[in-house]
Scaffold this active site. Structure first.
Site, short mmCIF file in Angstrom:
data_model
loop_
_atom_site.label_atom_id
_atom_site.label_comp_id
_atom_site.label_asym_id
_atom_site.label_seq_id
_atom_site.Cartn_x
_atom_site.Cartn_y
_atom_site.Cartn_z
N TYR A 41 -8.07 73.92 16.05
CA TYR A 41 -9.14 73.00 16.40
C TYR A 41 -8.67 71.55 16.54
O TYR A 41 -9.29 70.76 17.24
CB TYR A 41 -10.23 73.02 15.32
CG TYR A 41 -11.23 74.14 15.43
CD1 TYR A 41 -11.11 75.16 16.38
CD2 TYR A 41 -12.31 74.20 14.56
CE1 TYR A 41 -12.03 76.17 16.46
CE2 TYR A 41 -13.24 75.21 14.63
CZ TYR A 41 -13.10 76.20 15.58
OH TYR A 41 -14.03 77.21 15.65
N GLY A 42 -7.62 71.20 15.81
CA GLY A 42 -7.20 69.82 15.55
C GLY A 42 -7.44 68.77 16.60
O GLY A 42 -8.00 67.72 16.32
N CYS A 73 -13.67 74.76 6.58
CA CYS A 73 -12.82 74.10 7.58
C CYS A 73 -13.22 72.64 7.59
O CYS A 73 -14.36 72.30 7.91
CB CYS A 73 -13.06 74.73 8.96
SG CYS A 73 -12.24 73.90 10.33
N CYS A 187 -7.31 70.00 4.59
CA CYS A 187 -7.32 71.15 5.50
C CYS A 187 -7.18 72.39 4.63
O CYS A 187 -6.27 72.46 3.79
CB CYS A 187 -6.17 71.06 6.50
SG CYS A 187 -6.03 72.52 7.57
N THR A 188 -8.08 73.35 4.79
CA THR A 188 -8.06 74.53 3.92
C THR A 188 -6.85 75.42 4.17
O THR A 188 -6.56 76.31 3.38
CB THR A 188 -9.35 75.36 4.09
OG1 THR A 188 -9.54 75.68 5.47
CG2 THR A 188 -10.55 74.58 3.58
N HIS A 189 -6.12 75.18 5.27
CA HIS A 189 -4.88 75.92 5.49
C HIS A 189 -3.78 75.52 4.51
O HIS A 189 -2.95 76.35 4.13
CB HIS A 189 -4.35 75.66 6.92
CG HIS A 189 -5.03 76.44 7.98
ND1 HIS A 189 -6.27 76.09 8.48
CD2 HIS A 189 -4.67 77.56 8.65
CE1 HIS A 189 -6.63 76.95 9.40
NE2 HIS A 189 -5.68 77.85 9.52
#
Length: 270
Positions: A41-42, A73, A187-189
């Site tokens: 999405y960034g 997110c 960021c949840t990543h």
């Protein structure tokens, strides 16, 4: 506990939030939706992202019938949370950068927020900084490379920890970052590569994210104080994807290890 929850993310990063929720409430019926067909999405335009996020979550909620939706997110939360709450008649919890606790924790009063370009440059984050980081210098940095590295680690293919090391080195090469003592993972990543990030950072820097706080919030909304399980549950989670189901299936063992339950993969067609 027969409550149902839908966790949404652009990719697999939201699994870190889903895992915290599942750990707190093992009996919850968990559905996860990954918009991997539109990932990452960034740097995509906000108007396109807003429509896409609403379409995906609307379809996923109609299929899974959740009691609560978690937007796991940061990018989606910072640009589309108000829209989603206006359009969907379901309680929605967003994930936003932990700027307030970071400012309270910092001794040097220099904090860094690390996320996607959309998140760290959003008006929402600027508002959080203005409201909750008084007296602090807040640096913002974005890294699509770390998002991609996180997905690669979960997939288990071609993951190179040196990419994380070099990216962290690049980010902290800025002289303004020398006195940073708290790093906010916006960021949840990024918790997927938490170990690699911490190993690359100077030892005095504390790393925080929002996963546990979100899980506690869900417990509060569902009025769950404590859930004790005498034995391992034969529970299942459903993993919806807008991308290739086979690609998501390749992560099966790692996803199941994160969520501590078996996972069923399904295509989400818009």
């Amino acid at each position: 506990m027969d409550s149902s929850i839908l966790v949404f993310d652009s990719g697999s990063g939201g699994l870190t939030v889903a895992a915290e929720i599942k750990n707190k409430i093992p009996n919850i019926r968990l559905s996860y939706v990954s918009d991997s067909g539109f990932f990452p999405y960034g740097k995509k335009p906000h108007d396109i992202l807003k429509k896409r996020i609403l379409d995906v979550i609307s379809k996923a909620s109609s299929v899974s019938q959740p009691d609560i939706i978690v937007i796991a997110c940061n990018t989606a939360s910072t640009i589309a949370l108000d829209l989603l709450r206006a359009k969907l008649n379901i309680p929605i919890v967003g994930v936003v950068p932990a700027i307030k606790p970071a400012a309270s924790l910092s001794k040097s009063k220099v904090v860094m927020v690390l996320g996607t370009n959309t998140t760290v440059n959003s008006n929402y984050v600027k508002m959080l900084i203005t409201d909750f980081a008084i007296g602090c210098k807040v640096l913002v940095e974005d890294s699509e490379a770390l998002v991609l590295a996180s997905e690669q680690k979960l997939l288990g293919n071609a993951f190179d920890p040196d990419i994380v090391t070099q990216e962290i080195k690049r980010i902290f090469n800025n002289p303004n970052a020398l006195h940073t003592d708290v790093l906010v993972l916006a960021c949840t990543h990024f918790p997927l590569i938490n170990t690699e990030i911490k190993n690359a950072l100077p030892r005095h820097i504390t790393v925080i994210d929002s996963g546990l706080a979100i899980a506690n919030r869900i417990c509060s909304l569902l009025k769950v104080e404590r859930q004790v399980c005498d034995q391992k549950l034969d529970s299942k989670a459903t993993f919806y994807t807008t991308g290739n189901v086979d690609s998501e299936q390749a992560k099966k063992r790692k996803i199941e290890a994160l969520l501590q339950c078996s996972v069923i993969f399904k295509q989400l067609s818009l």
